[in-house]
Design a protein around this motif. Structure first.
Motif, PDB file in Angstrom:
ATOM      1  N   PRO A  93      20.818  11.715  -3.167  1.00  0.00           N
ATOM      2  CA  PRO A  93      19.456  12.129  -2.791  1.00  0.00           C
ATOM      3  C   PRO A  93      19.377  12.868  -1.462  1.00  0.00           C
ATOM      4  CG  PRO A  93      19.716   9.745  -2.589  1.00  0.00           C
ATOM      5  CD  PRO A  93      20.920  10.250  -3.306  1.00  0.00           C
ATOM      6  N   ASP A  94      20.306  12.602  -0.561  1.00  0.00           N
ATOM      7  CA  ASP A  94      20.261  13.257   0.742  1.00  0.00           C
ATOM      8  C   ASP A  94      20.636  14.741   0.674  1.00  0.00           C
ATOM      9  OD1 ASP A  94      19.475  10.894   1.946  1.00  0.00           O
ATOM     10  OD2 ASP A  94      21.538  10.274   2.402  1.00  0.00           O
ATOM     11  N   ALA A  95      21.169  15.181  -0.461  1.00  0.00           N
ATOM     12  CA  ALA A  95      21.561  16.587  -0.608  1.00  0.00           C
ATOM     13  C   ALA A  95      20.486  17.429  -1.299  1.00  0.00           C
ATOM     14  CB  ALA A  95      22.865  16.680  -1.397  1.00  0.00           C
ATOM     15  N   ILE A  96      19.410  16.801  -1.745  1.00  0.00           N
ATOM     16  CA  ILE A  96      18.400  17.522  -2.534  1.00  0.00           C
ATOM     17  C   ILE A  96      17.761  18.645  -1.722  1.00  0.00           C
ATOM     18  CG2 ILE A  96      16.216  17.343  -3.785  1.00  0.00           C
ATOM     19  CD1 ILE A  96      16.919  14.404  -4.351  1.00  0.00           C
ATOM     20  N   LEU A  97      17.322  18.344  -0.517  1.00  0.00           N
ATOM     21  CA  LEU A  97      16.620  19.347   0.293  1.00  0.00           C
ATOM     22  C   LEU A  97      17.499  20.563   0.572  1.00  0.00           C
ATOM     23  CD1 LEU A  97      14.674  17.074   2.774  1.00  0.00           C
ATOM     24  CD2 LEU A  97      13.671  18.747   1.220  1.00  0.00           C
ATOM     25  N   ALA A  98      18.762  20.341   0.829  1.00  0.00           N
ATOM     26  CA  ALA A  98      19.669  21.462   1.076  1.00  0.00           C
ATOM     27  C   ALA A  98      19.809  22.332  -0.165  1.00  0.00           C
ATOM     28  CB  ALA A  98      21.035  20.947   1.521  1.00  0.00           C
ATOM     29  N   GLU A  99      19.843  21.703  -1.335  1.00  0.00           N
ATOM     30  CA  GLU A  99      19.956  22.464  -2.590  1.00  0.00           C
ATOM     31  C   GLU A  99      18.715  23.316  -2.826  1.00  0.00           C
ATOM     32  OE1 GLU A  99      22.615  23.423  -5.601  1.00  0.00           O
ATOM     33  OE2 GLU A  99      22.929  21.790  -4.173  1.00  0.00           O
ATOM     34  N   ILE A 100      17.544  22.738  -2.556  1.00  0.00           N
ATOM     35  CA  ILE A 100      16.295  23.479  -2.726  1.00  0.00           C
ATOM     36  C   ILE A 100      16.218  24.641  -1.735  1.00  0.00           C
ATOM     37  CG2 ILE A 100      13.774  23.308  -2.533  1.00  0.00           C
ATOM     38  CD1 ILE A 100      14.911  22.006  -5.050  1.00  0.00           C
ATOM     39  N   GLU A 101      16.681  24.411  -0.515  1.00  0.00           N
ATOM     40  CA  GLU A 101      16.685  25.474   0.492  1.00  0.00           C
ATOM     41  C   GLU A 101      17.631  26.593   0.086  1.00  0.00           C
ATOM     42  OE1 GLU A 101      17.436  26.215   5.285  1.00  0.00           O
ATOM     43  OE2 GLU A 101      17.733  24.203   4.412  1.00  0.00           O
ATOM     44  N   GLN A 102      18.829  26.250  -0.344  1.00  0.00           N
ATOM     45  CA  GLN A 102      19.802  27.268  -0.733  1.00  0.00           C
ATOM     46  C   GLN A 102      19.335  28.067  -1.941  1.00  0.00           C
ATOM     47  OE1 GLN A 102      23.487  25.105  -1.241  1.00  0.00           O
ATOM     48  NE2 GLN A 102      23.408  24.307   0.858  1.00  0.00           N
ATOM     49  N   ALA A 103      18.547  27.437  -2.813  1.00  0.00           N
ATOM     50  CA  ALA A 103      18.025  28.136  -3.991  1.00  0.00           C
ATOM     51  C   ALA A 103      16.914  29.113  -3.627  1.00  0.00           C
ATOM     52  CB  ALA A 103      17.498  27.116  -4.999  1.00  0.00           C
ATOM     53  N   ASP A 104      16.354  28.972  -2.428  1.00  0.00           N
ATOM     54  CA  ASP A 104      15.233  29.797  -1.968  1.00  0.00           C
ATOM     55  C   ASP A 104      14.029  29.665  -2.911  1.00  0.00           C
ATOM     56  OD1 ASP A 104      13.840  31.489  -0.256  1.00  0.00           O
ATOM     57  OD2 ASP A 104      14.510  33.309  -1.278  1.00  0.00           O
ATOM     58  N   LEU A 105      13.751  28.433  -3.326  1.00  0.00           N
ATOM     59  CA  LEU A 105      12.573  28.188  -4.159  1.00  0.00           C
ATOM     60  C   LEU A 105      11.322  28.338  -3.309  1.00  0.00           C
ATOM     61  CD1 LEU A 105      11.317  27.245  -6.864  1.00  0.00           C
ATOM     62  CD2 LEU A 105      11.569  24.887  -6.025  1.00  0.00           C
ATOM     63  N   ARG A 106      10.390  29.146  -3.804  1.00  0.00           N
ATOM     64  CA  ARG A 106       9.121  29.371  -3.108  1.00  0.00           C
ATOM     65  C   ARG A 106       7.983  28.708  -3.885  1.00  0.00           C
ATOM     66  NH1 ARG A 106       9.157  34.231   0.038  1.00  0.00           N
ATOM     67  NH2 ARG A 106      11.301  34.773   0.572  1.00  0.00           N
ATOM     68  N   GLY A 107       6.868  28.522  -3.187  1.00  0.00           N
ATOM     69  CA  GLY A 107       5.682  27.988  -3.843  1.00  0.00           C
ATOM     70  C   GLY A 107       5.091  29.002  -4.799  1.00  0.00           C
ATOM     71  N   MET A 108       4.915  28.632  -6.051  1.00  0.00           N
ATOM     72  CA  MET A 108       4.456  29.556  -7.090  1.00  0.00           C
ATOM     73  C   MET A 108       2.939  29.522  -7.299  1.00  0.00           C
ATOM     74  SD  MET A 108       7.288  30.936  -8.102  1.00  0.00           S
ATOM     75  CE  MET A 108       9.064  30.630  -8.127  1.00  0.00           C
TER      76      MET A 108
END
Length: 414
Positions: free
Chosen positions: A38-53
């Motif tokens: 779970p501690d790696a989730i935020l880094a994965e979301i950041e690296q994916a460059d997910l934006r608010g849709m």
């Protein structure tokens, strides 16, 4: 195009409220991976460059991090499915056809931030969305993955559906929070921001339905997989709600960064018989107009912003030559005037005055002073409300005056 079908709209993931069918097609794998680290989730979301849709395109990881860093206690994840603006119909589709994907996204967000409350906030004017979401939530209540998430949290997680007020203003994030608290959805001034003080004062994340629907795929396949789906520097895919004067209106999932011309003329089939392209309202009627010279624009948040416009929700309302821009704008501003909650006098009175002036010009009763009054209101009204409703109304008026002033001039009385 085959790889795009793995993201949101693949035919075999349109399983409705059938959780077992969702899991049989790879659903749950993203949540399982998230729970394993779970501690790696935020880094994965950041690296994916997910934006608010939902319109702003704000980086998702930046919205989640303050809540993740907040002290232990009540925290909320809210999926905002209020979707009520003309020309926008993507969230409705997701909640009707693949609600488990959305729910899984909320549960991954809960794992990343250690939130113990998850709320699916759904527009009651979309009864099938509401019913399918309720059925889907009920099936998750006894699933082993939910129990595993509760072990991570060290206590129970509440997962529930809350019908929205059904009002347009009810989709603004602070109004969402007010509705979840059980009060009228009056928007609130910020700061404090929801991440600091949201539902009952607890740290809160409000994410759009489509944003959360992307999360399971990112955790399942990885950030680089998601980024590779986009065009050039744009990441992932986007749902575009295409309507108006095109042969094939509908919902299209395309690479983020697809050109406006490709969306309209390839996927939308081009203009209606005998019609020529004139303009498009981008991101719904609360945004700006793009014209023929903008058909080459890449439909991603940054590229559209460089054209002094906004991608917004991805709604594209196409207008053909021969259609009155003044009339279209008058109709949309009337929608905003009716949707104002009345809390801020400049918004309630300002949208009414914009509507009155536009209707006068549209019906051939406008004079030069009316046009000047419109321009003055566009200068003084922005920023005068507690939410973005008045700004959205002004934006579409101001953009139409900039792009099609000659139409306004031609409809004035001599």
């Amino acid at each position: 195009m085959e790889k795009l079908n793995q993201v949101l709209l693949k035919e075999d993931i349109r399983v409705g409220a059938d959780l077992q069918a969702w899991l049989a097609r790879g659903g749950g794998e993203g949540l399982a991976k998230a729970l394993s680290n779970p501690d790696a989730i935020l880094a994965e979301i950041e690296q994916a460059d997910l934006r608010g849709m939902g319109g702003a395109g704000f980086p998702t990881h930046r919205k989640w991090r303050p809540v993740a860093a907040a002290a232990a206690g009540d925290k909320y994840i809210i999926c905002n499915g209020n979707e009520d603006e003309p020309g926008t119909f993507k969230d409705r589709f997701l909640l009707e056809h693949t609600p488990h994907q959305v729910i899984e996204g909320t549960l991954i967000a809960a794992a990343a931030t250690r939130a113990n409350h998850v709320v699916l906030y759904v527009n009651p004017h979309q009864p099938l969305s509401l019913e399918m979401t309720r059925q889907a939530v009920q099936q998750w209540q006894t699933h082993a993955l939910l129990a595993e998430l509760e072990r991570l949290l060290g206590g129970p997680l509440t997962l529930r559906v809350v019908p929205s007020s059904g009002l347009y203003i009810g989709g603004e994030e602070t109004a969402v929070i007010a509705s979840v608290e059980g009060t009228f959805p009056f928007p609130r001034r910020k700061p404090p921001y929801p991440a600091d003080s949201g539902v009952h004062g607890a740290p809160t994340i409000v994410n759009n339905t489509e944003t959360l629907a992307h999360v399971p795929g990112i955790l399942r396949h990885g950030a680089q997989w998601y980024r590779a789906l986009g065009v050039a520097q744009a990441a992932g895919t986007k749902l575009y709600s295409l309507s108006g004067d095109v042969l094939r209106p509908g919902l299209y999932e395309l690479p983020m960064g697809t050109s406006l011309e490709t969306l309209i003329f390839e996927f939308g089939g081009g203009m209606l018989q005998g019609k020529e392209f004139k303009a498009v309202f981008t991101g719904g009627p609360s945004n700006t107009l793009l014209t023929k010279r903008d058909l080459d624009v890449a439909l991603d948040f940054d590229s559209v912003r460089k054209r002094r416009s906004r991608l917004g929700t991805g709604a594209m309302i196409v207008v053909s030559e021969g259609s009155s821009i003044v009339r279209k704008v008058a109709e949309y501003v009337s929608f905003f005037a009716q949707g104002s909650c009345g809390q801020c006098p400049p918004c309630k009175g300002g949208t009414f005055q914009l509507m009155r002036l536009l209707n006068r010009i549209d019906t051939g009763r406008g004079v030069r002073a009316d046009l000047e009054a419109l321009e003055n209101l566009c200068r003084i009204l922005p920023g005068s409300g507690r939410c973005g409703l008045i700004d959205g109304a002004v934006t579409v008026v101001d953009s139409s005056l900039h792009q099609f002033r000659d139409e306004y001039e031609s409809q004035l009385m001599a």
